[in-house]
Design an enzyme around this catalytic site. Sequence first.
Site, short mmCIF file in Angstrom:
data_model
loop_
_atom_site.label_atom_id
_atom_site.label_comp_id
_atom_site.label_asym_id
_atom_site.label_seq_id
_atom_site.Cartn_x
_atom_site.Cartn_y
_atom_site.Cartn_z
N ARG A 86 83.96 -36.03 -32.65
CA ARG A 86 84.40 -36.87 -31.69
C ARG A 86 83.52 -36.46 -30.55
NH1 ARG A 86 88.19 -38.00 -35.00
NH2 ARG A 86 87.69 -35.85 -35.85
N THR A 87 83.73 -34.92 -30.41
CA THR A 87 82.72 -34.53 -29.20
C THR A 87 81.65 -34.35 -29.48
OG1 THR A 87 84.95 -32.26 -29.30
CG2 THR A 87 83.57 -32.35 -27.91
N LYS A 115 66.25 -17.22 -38.63
CA LYS A 115 64.90 -15.82 -38.31
C LYS A 115 65.33 -14.65 -37.83
CE LYS A 115 61.76 -19.52 -37.44
NZ LYS A 115 60.81 -20.05 -36.78
N ARG A 136 79.17 -26.17 -28.86
CA ARG A 136 80.56 -26.11 -28.97
C ARG A 136 79.81 -25.03 -30.33
NH1 ARG A 136 84.55 -29.93 -32.50
NH2 ARG A 136 85.17 -29.92 -30.18
N HIS A 169 88.63 -25.50 -24.60
CA HIS A 169 88.08 -26.64 -24.97
C HIS A 169 88.35 -27.85 -23.45
CE1 HIS A 169 86.41 -30.02 -27.43
NE2 HIS A 169 86.89 -30.15 -28.68
#
Length: 357
Positions: A86-87, A115, A136, A169
């Site tokens: 959703r986000t 790396k 996120r 959030h």
Amino acid sequence: MKPNDHTWDAFSALSVADKAAALAREDGSPFHTLFSQQFDRAGLDRLCRLATVIRTLAKTRKGSDFLQSLLPHRRAMLYFTQPSSRTYLSFLTACQILGLRTGGVRDTSTSSEFKGESQEDSIRTFSSYFDMIIMRTREKGLAEKMAFALSKSERPVPIINAGSGKDQHPTQALLDIYTLQRSFERRGGLRDRTVMFVGDLARGRTVRSLSQLLLNYDNITQIFAAPDPLQIGDDILAELRAAGAAHFTTSDMRSHLPATDAVYMTRIQDEWDTKSGDSADIDTSKYKITAAEMSLCKPDTILMHPLPRRDEIATEVDSDPRAMYWRQMRNGMWIRAALIATTFSCTTRILEYYENN
Ligand code: CP
């Protein structure tokens, strides 16, 4: 006090309010979106109004073309190293609504972090190509750390926290507030209401961020219904006490359903278990909503969930008009478009166009 006066250790020890102030624009308005505590009532009202205007304009070809003409010269980076549907998709579509072009990394095994490149160097790399970073992460506080790192660079582009650790959030909380405002706007508004949070409140960042935003509204009682091991954190309870906000914890969801105006369900967040089966040992059977629980609620109670769900809301409830979670999810696209437009200072243009067309 600006971030480049500080080391990271000194900056990270500041209060959330001082961090937000240090990272703000010259006029004090937010540049990054990192914490729900950055938003006040006036800012929330402006954002919700703008989301509704964008939603209305996007319904027509003419309005949609106007919105897409706003930011075609800007690029947004979607840096999602923790799973999301959703986000991620609502930010992607919010960018498309405003004409921004996007690029992304969804797995560090495909970027040069694999790396051994540091997160700070990765962010500086992204900011070399993009005008905004939407991120996120599993790591608590990483968004603010990256905002701090960029503040010392030549291209301090805005960062939007799309979920960080178990902690914050903020844009989910914005869409939750937008959903609550819309649900109650013809019934006296978002005030004098009881909101009950249910489920895994210890590890649910959406609950933590929304609980903070609700402090901007008058006479909201917050109930936290969960089994003891999953109850809301003491830090949130301390903030509610300090703010003088009515609240209590309980292990008895059912008995409070008849007096609740909005029930906010959450799933068990077992991705945070320290050993396999941690959450599975907790009895969560009393924290589920079926048609039987809905029959205990008021006719105009709304049922919310940030989603994804498991079995805490039975699918038989989906057809109940009080089930708000699918609309809540779509509201995310509009409020995120409003947030991006605000971040790039497009608000006045959008409102003027709306008034004149
Ligand atoms: N509510 C929410 O954050 O959903 P996703 O994890 O699918 O983005």
